[in-house]
Design a protein around this motif. Structure first.
Motif, PDB file in Angstrom:
ATOM      1  N   HIS A 214      -1.699  10.363  -9.680  1.00 26.88           N
ATOM      2  CA  HIS A 214      -1.859  11.280  -8.457  1.00 26.88           C
ATOM      3  C   HIS A 214      -0.525  11.772  -8.043  1.00 26.88           C
ATOM      4  CE1 HIS A 214      -3.174  13.250  -4.690  1.00 26.88           C
ATOM      5  NE2 HIS A 214      -2.095  12.562  -4.184  1.00 26.88           N
ATOM      6  N   ARG A 215      -0.672  13.218  -8.484  1.00 30.52           N
ATOM      7  CA  ARG A 215       0.687  14.087  -7.782  1.00 30.52           C
ATOM      8  C   ARG A 215       0.451  14.199  -6.483  1.00 30.52           C
ATOM      9  NH1 ARG A 215       3.534  16.029 -11.368  1.00 30.52           N
ATOM     10  NH2 ARG A 215       2.336  16.426 -13.048  1.00 30.52           N
ATOM     11  N   LEU A 216       1.560  13.815  -5.610  1.00 33.63           N
ATOM     12  CA  LEU A 216       1.566  14.000  -4.157  1.00 33.63           C
ATOM     13  C   LEU A 216       1.914  15.289  -4.017  1.00 33.63           C
ATOM     14  CD1 LEU A 216       2.322  10.985  -5.051  1.00 33.63           C
ATOM     15  CD2 LEU A 216       3.689  10.912  -3.125  1.00 33.63           C
ATOM     16  N   SER A 217       1.431  15.564  -2.663  1.00 41.17           N
ATOM     17  CA  SER A 217       1.475  17.126  -2.177  1.00 41.17           C
ATOM     18  C   SER A 217       2.934  16.913  -1.571  1.00 41.17           C
ATOM     19  CB  SER A 217       0.411  17.505  -1.377  1.00 41.17           C
ATOM     20  OG  SER A 217       0.620  16.459  -0.067  1.00 41.17           O
TER      21      SER A 217
ATOM     22  N   PHE B 101       5.519  12.377   4.313  1.00 33.02           N
ATOM     23  CA  PHE B 101       4.667  11.146   5.225  1.00 33.02           C
ATOM     24  C   PHE B 101       5.129   9.992   4.494  1.00 33.02           C
ATOM     25  CE2 PHE B 101       3.030  14.607   7.538  1.00 33.02           C
ATOM     26  CZ  PHE B 101       2.792  14.375   8.723  1.00 33.02           C
ATOM     27  N   LYS B 102       4.966   9.904   3.244  1.00 32.27           N
ATOM     28  CA  LYS B 102       5.084   8.529   2.572  1.00 32.27           C
ATOM     29  C   LYS B 102       6.372   8.012   2.903  1.00 32.27           C
ATOM     30  CE  LYS B 102       5.046   6.317  -1.890  1.00 32.27           C
ATOM     31  NZ  LYS B 102       4.474   6.242  -3.381  1.00 32.27           N
ATOM     32  N   SER B 103       7.557   9.056   2.856  1.00 40.50           N
ATOM     33  CA  SER B 103       8.713   8.827   2.978  1.00 40.50           C
ATOM     34  C   SER B 103       9.240   8.116   4.522  1.00 40.50           C
ATOM     35  CB  SER B 103       9.641  10.076   3.160  1.00 40.50           C
ATOM     36  OG  SER B 103      11.125   9.556   3.209  1.00 40.50           O
ATOM     37  N   CYS B 104       8.393   8.815   5.482  1.00 44.16           N
ATOM     38  CA  CYS B 104       8.197   8.267   6.935  1.00 44.16           C
ATOM     39  C   CYS B 104       7.668   6.843   7.048  1.00 44.16           C
ATOM     40  CB  CYS B 104       7.611   9.454   7.678  1.00 44.16           C
ATOM     41  SG  CYS B 104       8.486  10.754   7.920  1.00 44.16           S
ATOM     42  N   ALA B 105       6.691   6.660   6.291  1.00 36.60           N
ATOM     43  CA  ALA B 105       5.812   5.319   6.386  1.00 36.60           C
ATOM     44  C   ALA B 105       6.743   4.199   5.708  1.00 36.60           C
ATOM     45  CB  ALA B 105       4.569   5.550   5.735  1.00 36.60           C
ATOM     46  N   LEU B 106       7.420   4.372   4.636  1.00 34.42           N
ATOM     47  CA  LEU B 106       8.402   3.756   4.059  1.00 34.42           C
ATOM     48  C   LEU B 106       9.533   3.226   4.900  1.00 34.42           C
ATOM     49  CD1 LEU B 106       8.621   4.941   0.295  1.00 34.42           C
ATOM     50  CD2 LEU B 106       7.900   2.691   0.972  1.00 34.42           C
ATOM     51  N   ALA B 107      10.175   4.140   5.399  1.00 34.18           N
ATOM     52  CA  ALA B 107      11.235   4.042   6.839  1.00 34.18           C
ATOM     53  C   ALA B 107      10.436   3.051   7.980  1.00 34.18           C
ATOM     54  CB  ALA B 107      11.621   5.216   7.095  1.00 34.18           C
TER      55      ALA B 107
ATOM     56  N   ARG C 179      -0.708   4.032   9.843  1.00 35.64           N
ATOM     57  CA  ARG C 179      -1.232   4.974  10.689  1.00 35.64           C
ATOM     58  C   ARG C 179      -0.651   6.354  10.294  1.00 35.64           C
ATOM     59  NH1 ARG C 179      -1.244   1.684  16.289  1.00 35.64           N
ATOM     60  NH2 ARG C 179       0.694   2.410  16.045  1.00 35.64           N
ATOM     61  N   ILE C 180       0.709   6.199  10.027  1.00 39.94           N
ATOM     62  CA  ILE C 180       1.421   7.704   9.709  1.00 39.94           C
ATOM     63  C   ILE C 180       0.692   8.345   8.416  1.00 39.94           C
ATOM     64  CG2 ILE C 180       3.595   8.284   8.813  1.00 39.94           C
ATOM     65  CD1 ILE C 180       5.206   6.001  10.142  1.00 39.94           C
ATOM     66  N   LEU C 181       0.107   7.466   7.658  1.00 39.23           N
ATOM     67  CA  LEU C 181      -0.490   8.078   6.471  1.00 39.23           C
ATOM     68  C   LEU C 181      -1.924   8.575   6.605  1.00 39.23           C
ATOM     69  CD1 LEU C 181       0.615   5.400   3.948  1.00 39.23           C
ATOM     70  CD2 LEU C 181       1.597   8.056   4.232  1.00 39.23           C
TER      71      LEU C 181
ATOM     72  N   VAL D 173       0.797  -1.154  -0.084  1.00 37.96           N
ATOM     73  CA  VAL D 173      -0.028   0.052  -0.054  1.00 37.96           C
ATOM     74  C   VAL D 173       1.053   1.197   0.030  1.00 37.96           C
ATOM     75  CG1 VAL D 173      -1.798   1.336   1.370  1.00 37.96           C
ATOM     76  CG2 VAL D 173      -1.840  -1.063   1.218  1.00 37.96           C
ATOM     77  N   ILE D 174       1.924   1.271   0.881  1.00 35.31           N
ATOM     78  CA  ILE D 174       2.789   2.271   1.051  1.00 35.31           C
ATOM     79  C   ILE D 174       3.420   2.890  -0.321  1.00 35.31           C
ATOM     80  CG2 ILE D 174       4.605   3.332   2.378  1.00 35.31           C
ATOM     81  CD1 ILE D 174       3.642   1.715   4.510  1.00 35.31           C
ATOM     82  N   ARG D 175       3.994   1.576  -1.073  1.00 38.25           N
ATOM     83  CA  ARG D 175       4.893   1.790  -2.017  1.00 38.25           C
ATOM     84  C   ARG D 175       3.946   2.618  -2.963  1.00 38.25           C
ATOM     85  NH1 ARG D 175       6.772  -3.616  -0.929  1.00 38.25           N
ATOM     86  NH2 ARG D 175       8.887  -3.128  -0.208  1.00 38.25           N
ATOM     87  N   HIS D 176       2.819   1.833  -3.208  1.00 37.76           N
ATOM     88  CA  HIS D 176       2.093   2.230  -4.833  1.00 37.76           C
ATOM     89  C   HIS D 176       1.124   3.389  -4.248  1.00 37.76           C
ATOM     90  CE1 HIS D 176       3.867  -0.942  -6.770  1.00 37.76           C
ATOM     91  NE2 HIS D 176       3.524  -1.793  -5.774  1.00 37.76           N
TER      92      HIS D 176
END
Length: 194
Positions: free
Chosen positions: A144-147, A153-159, A71-73, A39-42
């Motif tokens: 979707h162009r990410l804000s 937040f995606k970077s934090c969730a991936l980590a 939950r970070i997302l 989910v987080i990756r895509h």
């Protein structure tokens, strides 16, 4: 706070449905995937942006071993098996996003996605490099162009999911059916045709 099921971070399907019935006018995005990392990756940035815009984002995963990064997302996590085998499906989301892997693995997910696309009442997005042939002609490429916040937040969730070395690109790509139901089209344009 909703009572938890056996896996840490996974909410009870029964309590989530009761919550949804008490808040019937909320925009809802339901996401189905094999695990949190997929989910987080895509779709992690899109989930965050929808959550930040006030949508209720619920992720249903088959493997609920490590769902804390979701939950970070801003997502609520449910167990996929409990959700799809439950007796009641009276709470229908405004939008559905599904991993191609879950689409192929779960007959009930496949049937639900095809129903959403065919009826055109629910925004439907599918991600993955290997979309099933039966979706050809039923879904069109979109993105979707990410804000800036979503990228952070995606970077934090991936980590948190153990994928810290994966880059966060500015767009996420999907195959979509109906982009938004007609009553919502003027309100939000976060999935755009490719």
């Amino acid at each position: 706070m909703a009572p938890r099921s056996a896996a840490p971070g996974v909410h009870s399907v029964t309590h989530w449905r009761a919550h949804a019935r008490r808040h019937p006018l909320r925009h809802r995005l339901a996401v189905v995937a094999p695990d949190a990392a997929d989910v987080i990756r895509h779709a992690g940035g899109w989930l965050f942006d929808r959550s930040a815009a006030g949508w209720e984002v619920t992720v249903l995963v088959a493997d609920s071993a490590d769902v804390a990064p979701l939950r970070i997302l801003g997502a609520t996590v449910l167990d996929l098996r409990q959700a799809i085998t439950g007796p009641s499906h009276d709470i229908w989301p405004t939008a559905v996003a599904v991993s191609a892997a879950s689409y192929r693995a779960e007959p009930l997910v496949r049937a639900g996605v095809l129903d959403c696309i065919d009826r055109g009442l629910t925004e439907t997005a599918v991600w993955g490099d290997d979309l099933p042939d039966e979706l050809a002609g039923r879904v069109a490429p979109s993105y979707h162009r990410l804000s800036v916040a979503a990228r952070a937040f995606k970077s934090c969730a991936l980590a948190a999911a153990g994928c810290a070395r994966e880059p966060v690109v500015p767009t996420e790509v999907f195959g979509t059916g109906e982009l938004l139901p007609p009553r919502y089209r003027a309100e939000m344009r976060d999935l755009l045709p490719a």
